[in-house]
Design a protein around this motif. Structure first.
Motif, mmCIF file in Angstrom:
data_model
loop_
_atom_site.group_PDB
_atom_site.id
_atom_site.type_symbol
_atom_site.label_atom_id
_atom_site.label_comp_id
_atom_site.label_asym_id
_atom_site.label_seq_id
_atom_site.Cartn_x
_atom_site.Cartn_y
_atom_site.Cartn_z
ATOM 1 N N UNK A 1 -1.992 12.624 12.002
ATOM 2 C CA UNK A 1 -3.247 11.879 11.918
ATOM 3 C C UNK A 1 -3.864 12.038 10.525
ATOM 4 N N UNK A 2 -3.847 13.251 9.997
ATOM 5 C CA UNK A 2 -4.365 13.478 8.643
ATOM 6 C C UNK A 2 -3.562 12.710 7.604
ATOM 7 N N UNK A 3 -2.244 12.679 7.775
ATOM 8 C CA UNK A 3 -1.397 11.920 6.864
ATOM 9 C C UNK A 3 -1.743 10.436 6.913
ATOM 10 N N UNK A 4 -1.981 9.927 8.113
ATOM 11 C CA UNK A 4 -2.339 8.511 8.254
ATOM 12 C C UNK A 4 -3.688 8.221 7.589
ATOM 13 N N UNK A 5 -4.629 9.134 7.714
ATOM 14 C CA UNK A 5 -5.938 8.951 7.082
ATOM 15 C C UNK A 5 -5.802 8.937 5.554
ATOM 16 N N UNK A 6 -4.971 9.809 5.010
ATOM 17 C CA UNK A 6 -4.754 9.837 3.561
ATOM 18 C C UNK A 6 -4.123 8.534 3.084
ATOM 19 N N UNK A 7 -3.176 8.009 3.861
ATOM 20 C CA UNK A 7 -2.555 6.735 3.503
ATOM 21 C C UNK A 7 -3.590 5.609 3.481
ATOM 22 N N UNK A 8 -4.494 5.615 4.453
ATOM 23 C CA UNK A 8 -5.528 4.587 4.480
ATOM 24 C C UNK A 8 -6.457 4.703 3.275
ATOM 25 N N UNK A 9 -6.754 5.914 2.873
ATOM 26 C CA UNK A 9 -7.592 6.103 1.686
ATOM 27 C C UNK A 9 -6.878 5.618 0.430
ATOM 28 N N UNK A 10 -5.574 5.832 0.342
ATOM 29 C CA UNK A 10 -4.812 5.350 -0.812
ATOM 30 C C UNK A 10 -4.798 3.822 -0.855
ATOM 31 N N UNK A 11 -4.647 3.192 0.306
ATOM 32 C CA UNK A 11 -4.672 1.731 0.358
ATOM 33 C C UNK A 11 -6.059 1.198 0.017
ATOM 34 N N UNK A 12 -7.097 1.910 0.463
ATOM 35 C CA UNK A 12 -8.458 1.491 0.137
ATOM 36 C C UNK A 12 -8.694 1.564 -1.364
ATOM 37 N N UNK A 13 -8.218 2.613 -2.000
ATOM 38 C CA UNK A 13 -8.346 2.721 -3.454
ATOM 39 C C UNK A 13 -7.609 1.574 -4.141
ATOM 40 N N UNK A 14 -6.457 1.221 -3.605
ATOM 41 C CA UNK A 14 -5.676 0.174 -4.244
ATOM 42 C C UNK A 14 -6.350 -1.195 -4.130
ATOM 43 N N UNK A 15 -6.910 -1.488 -2.964
ATOM 44 C CA UNK A 15 -7.584 -2.771 -2.804
ATOM 45 C C UNK A 15 -8.851 -2.816 -3.654
ATOM 46 N N UNK A 16 -9.494 -1.667 -3.853
ATOM 47 C CA UNK A 16 -10.651 -1.616 -4.747
ATOM 48 C C UNK A 16 -10.225 -1.872 -6.185
ATOM 49 N N UNK A 17 -9.063 -1.343 -6.583
ATOM 50 C CA UNK A 17 -8.556 -1.595 -7.926
ATOM 51 C C UNK A 17 -8.232 -3.080 -8.124
ATOM 52 N N UNK A 18 -7.636 -3.696 -7.092
ATOM 53 C CA UNK A 18 -7.314 -5.122 -7.187
ATOM 54 C C UNK A 18 -8.583 -5.959 -7.318
ATOM 55 N N UNK A 19 -9.598 -5.605 -6.541
ATOM 56 C CA UNK A 19 -10.876 -6.322 -6.642
ATOM 57 C C UNK A 19 -11.520 -6.109 -8.004
ATOM 58 N N UNK A 20 -11.424 -4.886 -8.517
ATOM 59 C CA UNK A 20 -12.010 -4.584 -9.819
ATOM 60 C C UNK A 20 -11.316 -5.350 -10.939
ATOM 61 N N UNK A 21 -9.984 -5.455 -10.865
ATOM 62 C CA UNK A 21 -9.278 -6.167 -11.926
ATOM 63 C C UNK A 21 -9.653 -7.646 -11.942
ATOM 64 N N UNK A 22 -9.855 -8.254 -10.761
ATOM 65 C CA UNK A 22 -10.260 -9.655 -10.719
ATOM 66 C C UNK A 22 -11.636 -9.857 -11.336
ATOM 67 N N UNK A 23 -12.568 -8.982 -11.015
ATOM 68 C CA UNK A 23 -13.921 -9.105 -11.564
ATOM 69 C C UNK A 23 -13.937 -8.880 -13.070
#
Length: 243
Positions: A187-209
């Motif tokens: 469960x902890x591993x899954x939570x860390x993966x979700x945080x990594x994906x969240x960081x990545x989608x934030x980076x994608x949004x930031x690059x567009x802006x």
């Protein structure tokens, strides 16, 4: 548990038999026979003590067997463990954001590409429209890359929900400490993966802006430089020979 019940029955029978013997008063006998009865009573007492010792040892053995069985149960591992392919998914998103003329955060030469396309304040001359087309395409492709990254992550939610269902089942069926610990780790591993994906989608949004902001700043800077050049141009003196 079977050994304990048997031991209790043996002990109860022995005690009852001992009480029966002690309550029985033998008839008077000759002095020579009294010594034989004393020897028999001593042997019976020894036998009762021996049986009691066996019962105690049997109970201790039962407790040890239960303890070993519990230790084996607590040390049993899960038959399978679930970990998502996070690195493959992140690599896929890294490739998606590099779309067309996009300025992606995952580009190896991001700094050089940015400075090449957005040169800053300066007069573009006849290349104004060509440069403006490049700025607009960069901003559009970068925004498209961010949208594609969001689309991929949205499509991954079904598989992630399936993983969560399996983890729920494993957590409710865990019957040992080690199994429970392994489920918690997953469960902890899954939570860390979700945080990594969240960081990545934030980076994608930031690059567009940031690509859009850079295109707007560059357009204004180039337009201002052209205006400055227009007002600071040197007006040639009229040639009197034309008159």
């Amino acid at each position: 548990m079977r050994l304990g019940s048997y031991s209790k029955r043996v002990l109860s029978g022995t005690v009852a038999y001992t009480l029966l013997l002690t309550s029985f008063t033998p008839p008077p006998v000759q002095a020579g026979v009294l010594g034989g009865f004393a020897t028999e009573w001593t042997q019976l007492a020894n036998n009762v003590q021996l049986v009691t010792t066996y019962i105690r040892q049997g109970e201790e053995l039962r407790q040890k067997i239960l303890m070993v069985a519990d230790m084996a149960k607590q040390a049993t591992e899960l038959p399978m463990q679930i970990f998502g392919p996070i690195m493959a998914e992140i690599a896929n998103l890294h490739g998606v954001v590099q779309n067309g003329r996009a300025l992606a955060y995952s580009m190896a030469n991001l700094d050089a590409e940015f400075r090449n396309r957005f040169t800053g304040y300066g007069y573009a001359g006849n290349a104004w429209y060509l440069k403006y087309r490049d700025w607009a395409q960069t901003s559009l492709d970068t925004s498209l890359g961010a949208l594609k990254a969001a689309n991929i992550q949205a499509s991954q939610m079904n598989s992630e929900e399936a993983i969560l269902r399996q983890l729920r089942t494993m957590s409710t069926s865990s019957d040992g400490r080690l199994k429970a610990i392994q489920v918690a780790n997953q469960i902890n591993e899954h939570m860390i993966q979700q945080m990594m994906k969240l960081r990545q989608i934030m980076l994608a949004d930031l690059q567009g802006k940031q690509a859009f902001q850079a295109a707007q700043i560059q357009k204004d800077a180039t337009a201002t430089a052209a205006t400055e050049k227009f007002f600071n141009r040197v007006v040639a003196a009229p040639d009197p020979r034309k008159y």
